[in-house]
Design a protein around this motif. Structure first.
Motif, PDB file in Angstrom:
ATOM      1  N   TYR A  66       0.830  -1.209   0.000  1.00 54.29           N
ATOM      2  CA  TYR A  66       0.000   0.000   0.000  1.00 54.29           C
ATOM      3  C   TYR A  66       0.865   1.260   0.000  1.00 54.29           C
ATOM      4  O   TYR A  66       0.493   2.278  -0.564  1.00 54.29           O
ATOM      5  CB  TYR A  66      -0.910  -0.027   1.234  1.00 54.29           C
ATOM      6  CG  TYR A  66      -1.795   1.182   1.404  1.00 54.29           C
ATOM      7  CD1 TYR A  66      -2.962   1.333   0.663  1.00 54.29           C
ATOM      8  CD2 TYR A  66      -1.476   2.171   2.329  1.00 54.29           C
ATOM      9  CE1 TYR A  66      -3.780   2.440   0.826  1.00 54.29           C
ATOM     10  CE2 TYR A  66      -2.301   3.274   2.514  1.00 54.29           C
ATOM     11  CZ  TYR A  66      -3.445   3.409   1.752  1.00 54.29           C
ATOM     12  OH  TYR A  66      -4.253   4.500   1.918  1.00 54.29           O
ATOM     13  N   MET A  70       5.407   5.934  -1.772  1.00 54.03           N
ATOM     14  CA  MET A  70       4.985   7.056  -0.919  1.00 54.03           C
ATOM     15  C   MET A  70       6.134   8.052  -0.761  1.00 54.03           C
ATOM     16  O   MET A  70       7.269   7.676  -0.490  1.00 54.03           O
ATOM     17  CB  MET A  70       4.562   6.520   0.453  1.00 54.03           C
ATOM     18  CG  MET A  70       4.221   7.601   1.457  1.00 54.03           C
ATOM     19  SD  MET A  70       3.757   6.894   3.064  1.00 54.03           S
ATOM     20  CE  MET A  70       5.301   6.185   3.623  1.00 54.03           C
ATOM     21  N   CYS A 110      -3.952   9.366   5.337  1.00 55.60           N
ATOM     22  CA  CYS A 110      -3.351   9.139   4.027  1.00 55.60           C
ATOM     23  C   CYS A 110      -4.357   9.545   2.955  1.00 55.60           C
ATOM     24  O   CYS A 110      -5.540   9.236   3.063  1.00 55.60           O
ATOM     25  CB  CYS A 110      -2.989   7.665   3.837  1.00 55.60           C
ATOM     26  SG  CYS A 110      -1.655   7.092   4.894  1.00 55.60           S
ATOM     27  N   ALA A 111      -3.855  10.240   1.927  1.00 57.78           N
ATOM     28  CA  ALA A 111      -4.697  10.584   0.780  1.00 57.78           C
ATOM     29  C   ALA A 111      -4.740   9.364  -0.128  1.00 57.78           C
ATOM     30  O   ALA A 111      -3.711   8.800  -0.474  1.00 57.78           O
ATOM     31  CB  ALA A 111      -4.116  11.784   0.044  1.00 57.78           C
ATOM     32  N   GLU A 112      -5.925   8.945  -0.477  1.00 54.04           N
ATOM     33  CA  GLU A 112      -6.098   7.759  -1.327  1.00 54.04           C
ATOM     34  C   GLU A 112      -5.743   8.114  -2.760  1.00 54.04           C
ATOM     35  O   GLU A 112      -6.589   8.450  -3.570  1.00 54.04           O
ATOM     36  CB  GLU A 112      -7.544   7.246  -1.228  1.00 54.04           C
ATOM     37  CG  GLU A 112      -7.919   6.789   0.161  1.00 54.04           C
ATOM     38  CD  GLU A 112      -7.075   5.619   0.662  1.00 54.04           C
ATOM     39  OE1 GLU A 112      -6.713   4.736  -0.140  1.00 54.04           O
ATOM     40  OE2 GLU A 112      -6.772   5.597   1.859  1.00 54.04           O
ATOM     41  N   SER A 113      -4.469   8.070  -3.049  1.00 55.42           N
ATOM     42  CA  SER A 113      -3.970   8.367  -4.383  1.00 55.42           C
ATOM     43  C   SER A 113      -2.926   7.314  -4.719  1.00 55.42           C
ATOM     44  O   SER A 113      -2.616   6.457  -3.905  1.00 55.42           O
ATOM     45  CB  SER A 113      -3.342   9.764  -4.399  1.00 55.42           C
ATOM     46  OG  SER A 113      -2.274   9.827  -3.466  1.00 55.42           O
ATOM     47  N   PHE A 114      -2.391   7.387  -5.925  1.00 56.25           N
ATOM     48  CA  PHE A 114      -1.305   6.466  -6.251  1.00 56.25           C
ATOM     49  C   PHE A 114      -0.142   7.279  -6.773  1.00 56.25           C
ATOM     50  O   PHE A 114      -0.301   7.964  -7.777  1.00 56.25           O
ATOM     51  CB  PHE A 114      -1.724   5.427  -7.294  1.00 56.25           C
ATOM     52  CG  PHE A 114      -0.616   4.448  -7.539  1.00 56.25           C
ATOM     53  CD1 PHE A 114      -0.383   3.424  -6.636  1.00 56.25           C
ATOM     54  CD2 PHE A 114       0.215   4.582  -8.633  1.00 56.25           C
ATOM     55  CE1 PHE A 114       0.660   2.538  -6.834  1.00 56.25           C
ATOM     56  CE2 PHE A 114       1.257   3.697  -8.830  1.00 56.25           C
ATOM     57  CZ  PHE A 114       1.478   2.675  -7.933  1.00 56.25           C
ATOM     58  N   VAL A 116       0.262   6.520  -2.633  1.00 51.29           N
ATOM     59  CA  VAL A 116      -0.410   7.068  -1.467  1.00 51.29           C
ATOM     60  C   VAL A 116       0.415   8.224  -0.893  1.00 51.29           C
ATOM     61  O   VAL A 116       1.641   8.239  -1.006  1.00 51.29           O
ATOM     62  CB  VAL A 116      -0.647   5.958  -0.410  1.00 51.29           C
ATOM     63  CG1 VAL A 116       0.659   5.482   0.191  1.00 51.29           C
ATOM     64  CG2 VAL A 116      -1.601   6.408   0.668  1.00 51.29           C
ATOM     65  N   GLN A 117      -0.276   9.204  -0.321  1.00 47.77           N
ATOM     66  CA  GLN A 117       0.370  10.341   0.330  1.00 47.77           C
ATOM     67  C   GLN A 117      -0.101  10.352   1.774  1.00 47.77           C
ATOM     68  O   GLN A 117      -1.309  10.433   2.019  1.00 47.77           O
ATOM     69  CB  GLN A 117      -0.015  11.647  -0.349  1.00 47.77           C
ATOM     70  CG  GLN A 117       0.389  11.717  -1.807  1.00 47.77           C
ATOM     71  CD  GLN A 117      -0.209  12.930  -2.470  1.00 47.77           C
ATOM     72  OE1 GLN A 117      -0.230  14.011  -1.905  1.00 47.77           O
ATOM     73  NE2 GLN A 117      -0.726  12.755  -3.675  1.00 47.77           N
ATOM     74  N   CYS A 118       0.847  10.264   2.708  1.00 52.50           N
ATOM     75  CA  CYS A 118       0.484  10.152   4.124  1.00 52.50           C
ATOM     76  C   CYS A 118       1.114  11.244   4.970  1.00 52.50           C
ATOM     77  O   CYS A 118       2.159  11.791   4.625  1.00 52.50           O
ATOM     78  CB  CYS A 118       0.921   8.793   4.672  1.00 52.50           C
ATOM     79  SG  CYS A 118       0.129   7.400   3.862  1.00 52.50           S
TER      80      CYS A 118
END
Length: 137
Positions: A66, A70, A110-114, A116-118
């Motif tokens: 996941y 990042m 965490c931002a649900e992106s690809f 992920v950004q936490c």
């Protein structure tokens, strides 16, 4: 008759004295106290949320897919960074190939992106990347 400090005052004074001793109070020129461990930064949470290897400021070979890719600068404020020797560092000090442990912020946002950004709290280098030796001329 000697004056007795209230229990709370004695406890605070004892904690302050213990902290001074633990901080390495000593003669001038004595070594500085080591930087706090990551678990001290995290109020005793010894287990990181994810581990991996730094590549281009991002996490690769993540222990949890996941978090693959990042960014290690995090979403909010820059995380606390501890170098392999325990000293304070910055995200800019991380080098490609460093093996790291990463703790998320207290809310684990965490931002649900690809990728992920936490929100990151602490990044600790557990093994510094090998450095290339200067070429002998």
């Amino acid at each position: 008759m000697p004056t007795r400090l209230p229990r709370r005052a004695r406890a605070l004074l004892g904690a302050a004295l213990l902290g001074a001793v633990a901080a390495g109070c000593g003669p001038a020129g004595s070594p500085a106290a080591p930087a706090p461990s990551a678990s001290e930064h995290l109020g005793g949470q010894p287990t990181p949320d994810v581990t991996g290897v730094v590549a281009g400021g991002s996490l690769t070979q993540a222990s949890d897919p996941y978090f693959e890719g990042m960014g290690l600068a995090g979403l909010g404020e820059e995380p606390s960074v501890l170098a392999a020797d325990g000293s304070q560092a910055t995200v800019a000090d991380l080098r490609d190939g460093d093996r790291v442990e990463v703790w998320l912020g207290p809310d684990g946002m965490c931002a649900e992106s690809f990728p992920v950004q936490c929100d990151l709290l602490t990044v600790r280098v557990t093994e510094a990347a090998a450095t290339a030796s200067p070429s002998q001329g």
